[in-house]
Scaffold this motif. Structure first.
Motif, PDB file in Angstrom:
ATOM      1  N   UNK A  21     -13.403 -36.382   1.353  1.00  0.00           N
ATOM      2  CA  UNK A  21     -12.962 -36.580   2.283  1.00  0.00           C
ATOM      3  C   UNK A  21     -13.740 -36.037   2.922  1.00  0.00           C
ATOM      4  N   UNK A  22     -14.880 -36.785   4.186  1.00  0.00           N
ATOM      5  CA  UNK A  22     -16.134 -36.723   4.826  1.00  0.00           C
ATOM      6  C   UNK A  22     -15.947 -34.725   5.876  1.00  0.00           C
ATOM      7  N   UNK A  23     -14.722 -35.231   6.192  1.00  0.00           N
ATOM      8  CA  UNK A  23     -14.130 -34.580   6.734  1.00  0.00           C
ATOM      9  C   UNK A  23     -12.697 -33.459   7.248  1.00  0.00           C
ATOM     10  N   UNK A  24     -12.631 -32.702   6.641  1.00  0.00           N
ATOM     11  CA  UNK A  24     -11.502 -31.553   5.914  1.00  0.00           C
ATOM     12  C   UNK A  24     -11.338 -31.065   7.623  1.00  0.00           C
ATOM     13  N   UNK A  25      -9.813 -31.518   8.389  1.00  0.00           N
ATOM     14  CA  UNK A  25      -9.895 -30.237   8.959  1.00  0.00           C
ATOM     15  C   UNK A  25      -7.763 -30.146   7.950  1.00  0.00           C
ATOM     16  N   UNK A  26      -7.334 -28.702   8.372  1.00  0.00           N
ATOM     17  CA  UNK A  26      -6.386 -28.451   7.605  1.00  0.00           C
ATOM     18  C   UNK A  26      -5.465 -27.057   8.863  1.00  0.00           C
ATOM     19  N   UNK A  27      -4.321 -27.517   9.712  1.00  0.00           N
ATOM     20  CA  UNK A  27      -3.935 -26.872  10.588  1.00  0.00           C
ATOM     21  C   UNK A  27      -4.912 -26.155  11.149  1.00  0.00           C
ATOM     22  N   UNK A  28      -5.810 -26.284  11.575  1.00  0.00           N
ATOM     23  CA  UNK A  28      -7.232 -25.865  12.498  1.00  0.00           C
ATOM     24  C   UNK A  28      -6.596 -25.419  14.015  1.00  0.00           C
ATOM     25  N   UNK A  29      -7.079 -23.660  14.232  1.00  0.00           N
ATOM     26  CA  UNK A  29      -6.314 -23.433  15.344  1.00  0.00           C
ATOM     27  C   UNK A  29      -8.150 -23.135  16.117  1.00  0.00           C
ATOM     28  N   UNK A  30      -7.673 -23.200  17.412  1.00  0.00           N
ATOM     29  CA  UNK A  30      -9.050 -22.263  17.947  1.00  0.00           C
ATOM     30  C   UNK A  30      -8.723 -21.830  19.553  1.00  0.00           C
ATOM     31  N   UNK A  31      -8.994 -20.273  19.656  1.00  0.00           N
ATOM     32  CA  UNK A  31      -8.220 -19.356  20.446  1.00  0.00           C
ATOM     33  C   UNK A  31     -10.032 -18.699  21.010  1.00  0.00           C
ATOM     34  N   UNK A  32      -9.844 -19.174  22.041  1.00  0.00           N
ATOM     35  CA  UNK A  32     -11.722 -18.523  22.387  1.00  0.00           C
ATOM     36  C   UNK A  32     -10.980 -16.981  22.926  1.00  0.00           C
ATOM     37  N   UNK A  33     -12.200 -16.794  23.284  1.00  0.00           N
ATOM     38  CA  UNK A  33     -12.486 -15.480  23.299  1.00  0.00           C
ATOM     39  C   UNK A  33     -11.652 -15.145  24.635  1.00  0.00           C
ATOM     40  N   UNK A  34     -11.482 -15.271  25.540  1.00  0.00           N
ATOM     41  CA  UNK A  34     -10.379 -15.491  27.225  1.00  0.00           C
ATOM     42  C   UNK A  34      -9.251 -15.629  26.672  1.00  0.00           C
ATOM     43  N   UNK A  35      -8.497 -15.951  25.278  1.00  0.00           N
ATOM     44  CA  UNK A  35      -6.951 -16.247  24.973  1.00  0.00           C
ATOM     45  C   UNK A  35      -6.595 -17.638  25.107  1.00  0.00           C
TER      46      UNK A  35
END
Ligand code: ADP
Ligand code: ADP
Length: 226
Positions: A2-16
């Motif tokens: 795969x060219x792009x592979x996301x596994x259980x990716x999460x993003x919490x910004x610094x402000x929560x």
């Protein structure tokens, strides 16, 4: 692979703010993948993480076999955003060849490549023109030409046609599909909140749905188009 592979990716910004949680996605060579979902569901955040413009805070993410930041250095990844980011004082040819200029490519080669991509977007007679003389649709074509100049394997587009009128949008959709059909190895990841646009353009649609007050799921939906 795969060219792009996301596994259980999460993003919490610094402000929560929890912008993305447990996102899983594989994008292969030559896919035209559209991301649809309502405003605030995390589409731009996913893109910015893939682009290496912002970090993910959980899970793992690889782009062309490496980290997004490394992938970005290799210039095999290009971006187009809704707002054009053209240099107002530079001619179209200088604008579209800017990535090559920054990479130290000799002038003669830059000129040839610049002319090639301007022709791809139907602007070959406008090489010397300044961006302010152009309509919104034409500026978008220039942005697309600039993105294509380094023959990217991965093209990331964040609501590129969102600010255009309906007719111009449809014309540019057709043109983009033509360009992609000429180079079917290029993978395109395209954000839109317009389901019709997604259905028209893509080989696969990723639907992002917000849960109230919470997170987003990503669901891969195979579409019978085009
Ligand atoms: P979309 O592109 O689908 O509209 P975004 O990825 O822009 O969604 O935003 C997802 C969520 O993260 C939203 O709640 C948004 O307000 C929030 N968000 C986006 N960027 C930031 C940031 N830099 N800092 C904090 N919160 C952000
Ligand atoms: P989009 O049109 O992609 O949904 P937005 O208008 O939500 O983008 O966000 C524009 C910019 O503002 C982005 O750089 C995003 O990271 C930032 N941003 C969005 N929401 C927030 C937020 N709640 N706090 C801080 N920055 C934010």
């Amino acid at each position: 692979e795969a060219l792009v592979c996301l596994q259980d990716v999460g993003k919490i910004y610094p402000n929560g703010t929890v912008a993305v949680q447990n996102a899983n996605l594989l994008a292969g060579e030559g896919e035209f993948l559209c991301f649809v979902g309502p405003s605030g569901c995390g589409k731009s955040t996913i893109f910015n993480m893939i682009a290496g413009l912002t970090g993910h805070t959980s899970g793992s993410l690889s782009v062309m076999g490496t980290t997004p930041k490394e992938a970005r250095k290799r210039s095999e990844m290009a971006f187009v955003f809704q707002e054009h980011t053209l240099l107002p004082w530079a001619s179209l040819i200088d604008n579209v060849t800017m990535p090559l200029t920054l990479a130290g490519v000799p002038k003669k080669e830059r000129k040839a490549e610049g002319e090639r991509v301007l022709e791809l977007v139907g602007l070959k007679d406008y090489a010397k023109v300044l961006p302010r003389q152009l309509s919104g649709g034409m500026k978008m074509r220039v942005s697309i030409a600039r993105a294509l100049i380094s023959n990217p394997k991965l093209l990331l587009m964040d609501e590129p046609f969102g600010a255009l009128d309906e007719i111009t949008r449809q014309t540019l959709q057709d043109e983009l599909l033509n360009i992609w059909h000429q180079n079917k190895k290029m993978t395109v990841l395209f954000i839109t909140h317009n389901v019709f646009e997604a259905a028209f353009l893509s080989t696969r649609v990723v639907v992002m749905t917000p849960r109230p007050g919470k997170i987003s799921d990503i669901v891969d939906v195979p579409f019978p188009f085009p």
